[in-house]
Design a protein around this motif. Structure first.
Motif, PDB file in Angstrom:
ATOM      1  N   ASP A 191      -9.803  -6.576 -13.008  1.00 37.09           N
ATOM      2  CA  ASP A 191     -10.427  -7.497 -12.278  1.00 37.09           C
ATOM      3  C   ASP A 191     -10.017  -8.939 -11.684  1.00 37.09           C
ATOM      4  O   ASP A 191     -10.326  -9.386 -10.903  1.00 37.09           O
ATOM      5  N   ASN A 242     -11.041  -6.419 -16.968  1.00 42.22           N
ATOM      6  CA  ASN A 242      -9.874  -6.502 -17.274  1.00 42.22           C
ATOM      7  C   ASN A 242      -8.927  -7.564 -16.652  1.00 42.22           C
ATOM      8  O   ASN A 242      -8.920  -7.856 -15.371  1.00 42.22           O
ATOM      9  N   VAL A 245      -5.044  -1.733  -7.523  1.00 44.93           N
ATOM     10  CA  VAL A 245      -6.098  -1.992  -6.532  1.00 44.93           C
ATOM     11  C   VAL A 245      -6.889  -0.427  -6.239  1.00 44.93           C
ATOM     12  O   VAL A 245      -7.932  -0.471  -6.238  1.00 44.93           O
ATOM     13  N   GLU A 246      -6.068   0.457  -6.076  1.00 41.16           N
ATOM     14  CA  GLU A 246      -6.577   1.816  -5.791  1.00 41.16           C
ATOM     15  C   GLU A 246      -7.543   2.214  -6.810  1.00 41.16           C
ATOM     16  O   GLU A 246      -8.569   2.931  -6.671  1.00 41.16           O
ATOM     17  N   GLN A 247      -6.887   2.103  -8.137  1.00 39.43           N
ATOM     18  CA  GLN A 247      -7.593   2.690  -9.221  1.00 39.43           C
ATOM     19  C   GLN A 247      -8.728   1.685  -9.826  1.00 39.43           C
ATOM     20  O   GLN A 247      -9.372   1.861 -11.075  1.00 39.43           O
ATOM     21  N   ALA A 248      -8.554   0.592  -9.399  1.00 39.69           N
ATOM     22  CA  ALA A 248      -9.475  -0.592  -9.753  1.00 39.69           C
ATOM     23  C   ALA A 248      -9.446  -0.719 -11.380  1.00 39.69           C
ATOM     24  O   ALA A 248     -10.431  -0.659 -11.984  1.00 39.69           O
ATOM     25  N   THR A 249      -8.118  -0.897 -11.633  1.00 37.65           N
ATOM     26  CA  THR A 249      -7.835  -1.189 -13.066  1.00 37.65           C
ATOM     27  C   THR A 249      -8.174  -2.487 -13.660  1.00 37.65           C
ATOM     28  O   THR A 249      -8.510  -2.833 -14.723  1.00 37.65           O
TER      29      THR A 249
END
Lengths: 343, 343
Positions: A122, A64, A116-120
């Motif tokens: 890239d 993403n 960043v925490e949920q890695a949504t």
DNA sequence: CTGTTAGCGCGTTCAC
DNA sequence: GTGAACGCGCTAACAG
């Protein structure tokens, strides 16, 4: 049962999980009866298959690219977005473009953190928003490459930005060259709530042009407020009520220029006969209404930003900087020569 | 090593995977030395942590709402997008808005397939694109609820669409009421390459108005072509070259109306004095250029579509249909009374 | 045709 | 402070 899995489905249907998976993907042939059993179990339980589990299992990596900016409704955003899409379509990789609208400045940081925490995402395209040192570190540490499309970046490699100071100079110069001496500036208040210094930079350009042409600075000709057509409209009314109203207005964006023009017309004056107006951006609208402006290649900046980000994402050790074409003065019908002699 | 995992990192750092995970999330305190070992291993291997694995493990569900449409660059899209964003921001759930631009009609189906196969989206907003029965079944079977923002939907619940036939009638009626008798239609060729019948419906409305007013149908007044300003421009040149050119033009979209107006001006004629022009949509631009048009509440349709989809996604058994406000005739400066008497 | 099982990559308990 | 094991939900390969 809040989140039924295929195991739950399998159990209530009286079959194995493999079978459930099969009807879900209708891969191999499944007997009509079991198919029906599974389907009804799915319906009863309200089962929805987990996207992430599936992706993890299949190994399909979904990348993403987030585009984050305030005012997703503004024309300048649309231009950039168009460029981003173009660049994305150009090279046929399967990156998704995900939109993040910062509705309130206070939420910006929070949104970044969640990303960043949920890695949504890239990779991130940040427009019209400042990136603090902390935020830069946050993203860097999380391994999320980003490109900024604003001018709060210094000389960083990952930044696509026009020379706003020069742009402000060019705009003011155009008016001064036309003979105007009472030149107003209508722009965003600074420091901007989102932390980007665009208005201030253009204002500085305006100031330096005035200085170069030996025009004394009048603080009442500088009107600052929230971004948008309406504010510009109000500020212009104020300008027109001055004992010595300006003969020309430099609006820091095309949208604000439109607000100025509308206010001028409502006051019974004409553009450019009575007052000249120059904008900044050159959005699509400007071409249609014949607005003189400074073109900052918004679409191309979106294009180059996306291109750069894709480059960082796919070939991290061979990132090449992208250069935006220089600003251009686009003279259309909203500015005109002015001379005190004929008044 | 193409895709190093935390196991690889752990091995080269000489530690366990748990430790690697800890430095990644800097949760519990890790001794500085091991921290450094892990960090350098990460750097050496070029490790990037997997988004999906992480999400699966943490249980964070990330829901994507896809918006798919052709012409992402068109103003009408922007209006809808604005509405979608607004609805999304309104209720504070963490759905992501993912944009899909259909650049070529042939790729549309392929994109849809990829979406269900790779489970990229949880819900879909489909605008200006037709949904075939196969595609409907495909999405339904995959459990992907969708809402269409076009008029190829019949009376389906999950469809937000204006009454385009009526809209076409209203536009033509306005011109006829103004006394025009030679009224042209400029629209998209149908059947449209994307399969949606908008142009045809508006054309039918135009026809029925003509009929009601007893105006004979002239096929040379109906000009069809690809969507866009340029095509409309060309078609208008053709119209103006007719032995008996029309006195009014109904363009099926505002952008096409702009093309018409530009062509008319270039021919040395004036709008609306010589020729009246009415558009359709009422995009932002139209307000600024003073175009008479039929307002179809594009922003609101995006808003309602998103609202409906969210409803389907979060409360599947209590989905309530959304109703678009009726079309509105917006009279501005591009249409005028016409009478043969004064010619 | 269908049930079983081993991963996918990471977070997080546990014991040590 | 640190390592090993288990589980997240699903797919795919293997037996039956």
């Amino acid at each position: 049962m809040p989140n039924p899995t295929i195991y739950d489905v399998a159990r209530t249907a009286g079959v194995g999980v493999g079978t459930v998976s099969r009807v879900l993907n209708n891969s191999t042939r499944v007997s009509p009866e079991t198919q029906e059993k599974v389907l009804s179990a799915i319906r009863v339980l309200g089962f929805r298959r987990s996207k992430v589990a599936r992706q993890l299992s299949t190994g399909i990596q979904h990348r993403n690219i987030g585009a984050i900016m305030p005012f997703i409704t503004h024309p300048s955003f649309v231009e950039r977005l168009r460029g981003m899409q173009l660049a994305l379509n150009h090279q046929d990789n399967d990156f998704n473009l995900v939109l993040y609208n910062v509705s309130e400045p206070e939420r910006y940081h929070e949104q970044l953190l969640a990303m960043v925490e949920q890695a949504t995402v890239d990779g991130l395209l940040i427009a019209t928003l400042n990136v603090s040192d902390d935020q830069r570190d946050l993203l860097t540490q999380a391994g999320i490459p980003f490109v900024t499309l604003s001018d709060a970046c210094g000389e960083a490699l990952n930044c696509i930005s026009p020379d706003n100071r020069h742009g402000g100079y060019v705009a003011a110069q155009h008016l001064l060259e036309l003979g105007h001496r009472r030149v107003a500036y209508v722009g965003d208040a600074f420091p901007n709530i989102y932390g980007f210094p665009t208005s201030e930079l253009r204002y500085e350009g305006y100031l330096s042009a005035l200085k170069e042409y030996g025009i004394p600075y009048h603080s009442e000709y500088v009107c600052l407020g929230a971004h948008g057509e309406d504010t510009a409209h109000r500020l212009t009314e104020h300008l027109l009520a001055l004992p010595e109203p300006p003969t020309a207005i430099f609006a820091m964006s095309d949208i604000q220029a439109v607000g100025c023009i509308l206010a001028i017309r409502e006051a019974g004056l004409r553009v450019p006969e009575d007052i000249s107006v120059i904008g900044f951006d050159d959005v699509q609208l400007s071409r249609y209404i014949g607005l003189t402006t400074v073109r900052q290649h918004l679409e191309q900046s979106g294009y180059l930003g996306m291109q750069l980000l894709l480059n960082m994402l796919t070939a991290p050790d061979n990132v090449v900087a992208r250069q935006l074409p220089p600003l251009e003065l686009v003279v259309r019908g909203s500015t005109q020569h002015w001379s005190a002699l004929f008044r």
